[in-house]
Design an enzyme around this catalytic site. Structure first.
Site, mmCIF file in Angstrom:
data_model
loop_
_atom_site.group_PDB
_atom_site.id
_atom_site.type_symbol
_atom_site.label_atom_id
_atom_site.label_comp_id
_atom_site.label_asym_id
_atom_site.label_seq_id
_atom_site.Cartn_x
_atom_site.Cartn_y
_atom_site.Cartn_z
ATOM 1 C CE1 TYR A 192 23.562 13.096 -11.928
ATOM 2 C CE2 TYR A 192 22.553 15.054 -10.968
ATOM 3 C CZ TYR A 192 23.490 14.474 -11.805
ATOM 4 O OH TYR A 192 24.360 15.271 -12.518
ATOM 5 C CB SER B 175 26.119 18.692 -10.047
ATOM 6 O OG SER B 175 24.933 19.430 -9.991
ATOM 7 C CE LYS C 263 27.281 13.831 -11.304
ATOM 8 N NZ LYS C 263 28.249 13.149 -12.174
ATOM 9 C CG LEU D 277 13.825 26.289 -18.665
ATOM 10 C CD1 LEU D 277 12.310 26.177 -18.525
ATOM 11 C CD2 LEU D 277 14.353 27.497 -17.873
#
Ligand code: NAD
Ligand code: UDP
Length: 342
Positions: A153, A128, A157, A205
């Site tokens: 989180y 990410s 990654k 979003l």
């Protein structure tokens, strides 16, 4: 047509399911492994309706090392693994760090171990752009420095990338990996037969916008209008999930054809274009004719002001670039939302 078998962990999820379609389109033979912790069995019907293929599905929890080893040995002839399986809610990870480390890091380690035992060499990892934090310079290249993660989180990654890099660098390792750093995937397949399935109140979003427009949520909160950006709202690099899915096929094929330059590579996957929250709302209103009821509220803690990708390396090395624009993203997300509630 190659018909090579590919294991896709988390293949029932949002990005995974779109990647299954593109793998089949490219002639691969995907097998899904998923524990349905954030997805639904009905995804299989959508996949079959789109591709005409009944995709094999193994329901197991990859954080269980025994079941992981067992299922992988059943598919020992796989040419590669695309590893999507992970929990991904940033806020939840702050509340439940151990659950996130156990699930995301535990699963990764189990998958890598099973691959090593079976000599499966090709691995694609879902990373990410959160690894860049708030970059000092925009756009971000693959060489931009990573920042300490602000959530468990995000840390899964960063640590995940490190675990893979270290594994690839050992002398005995035959592992070849591409880590793909996604920017903000949105939208849905143009058939509206698969898409994002947020459980509960969406954090992201676009699902929040579509759910507000369809009447499930009363009002969208726009988090912050005092950022140092042209309209004051935060900027992200939104990428159509089908473009993202196509990139996975290109990356996997690069490894299978041994075109990778080193046994650990990293690519940014974005459009290279930044859009503000208000621009996403405007695009949605334009493509759908729906009004979004929104209110500007305070910034969301932990949000970065602006981030978007430098896409040069992916374009030159992978020969991949996005084809779909923001309007196609918002329109397809709306078609999917209507289908879901229809
Ligand atoms: P998703 O939740 O829709 O899909 C993940 C899938 O993994 C789900 O189907 C879930 O049931 C499964 N899963 C989770 N833990 C598992 C386990 N222990 N065993 C078996 N299956 C398990 O999420 P997504 O948006 O498709 O994300 C896919 C990957 O991409 C994740 O690794 C995520 O962290 C990463 N990513 C996503 C985004 C995004 O904005 N969606 C951005 C950057 C990176
Ligand atoms: N956002 C918002 N309202 C919401 C959800 C998100 O204004 O209900 C903003 C958020 O502050 C960020 C952008 O939309 O600037 C993208 O947020 P998302 O959670 O989708 O992705 P990420 O923060 O991981 O980039």
């Amino acid at each position: 047509m190659s018909l090579q078998k590919v294991i896709v962990t988390g293949g029932m999820g949002y990005i995974g399911s779109h990647t299954i379609v593109e793998l089949i389109n490219a002639g691969y033979h995907p097998i899904i492994i998923d524990n349905l912790s954030n997805s639904d069995r009905s995804v299989l019907e959508g996949l079959e309706a789109i591709t005409g293929v009944k995709v094999p599905f193994e329901e197991i929890d990859l954080s269980d090392s025994k079941s992981t080893a067992q299922i992988f040995s059943k598919h020992a002839d796989a040419i590669g693994v695309i590893h999507f399986a992970a929990l991904k809610a940033v806020g939840e990870s702050v509340e439940q760090p151990i659950r996130y480390y156990k699930n995301n890091i535990g699963s990764l380690v189990n998958v890598l171990e099973a691959m090593a035992n079976l000599k499966i060499e090709n691995f694609i990892f879902s990373s990410s752009c959160t690894v860049y934090g708030q970059p000092e310079k925009l756009p971000v290249t693959e060489l931009s420095p990573t920042q300490p993660a602000i959530s468990p989180y995000g840390n899964t990654k960063q640590v995940g990338e490190e675990i893979i890099r270290e594994t690839c660098s050992t002398k005995s390792s035959e592992l070849h990996t591409i880590s793909l750093r996604y920017f903000n995937p949105i939208g849905a397949h143009n058939s509206a037969l698969i898409g994002e399935l947020p459980l509960g109140i969406p954090n992201n979003l676009l699902p929040y916008i579509t759910q507000t427009a369809i009447g499930i949520r009363e009002q969208l909160s726009v988090f912050g209008s005092d950022y140092n950006t042209p309209d004051g709202t935060a900027i992200r690099d939104y990428i159509h999930v089908v473009d993202l899915a196509e990139a996975h096929v290109v990356a996997l094929t690069r490894l299978i054809q041994k075109q990778n330059k080193s046994n650990y590579e990293v690519f940014n996957l974005g459009t290279g274009q930044g859009n503000s929250v208000l621009e996403v709302i405007q695009s949605f209103e334009k493509t759908t004719g729906e009004k979004v009821n929104y209110k500007i509220v305070d910034r969301r803690p932990g949000d970065v002001e602006a981030v978007y990708a430098d896409t040069t390396y992916a374009r030159e090395e992978l020969g991949w670039a996005t084809k779909r624009n923001l309007d196609e993203m918002t329109a397809s997300a709306w078609a999917w939302e209507k289908k879901l509630r229809g």
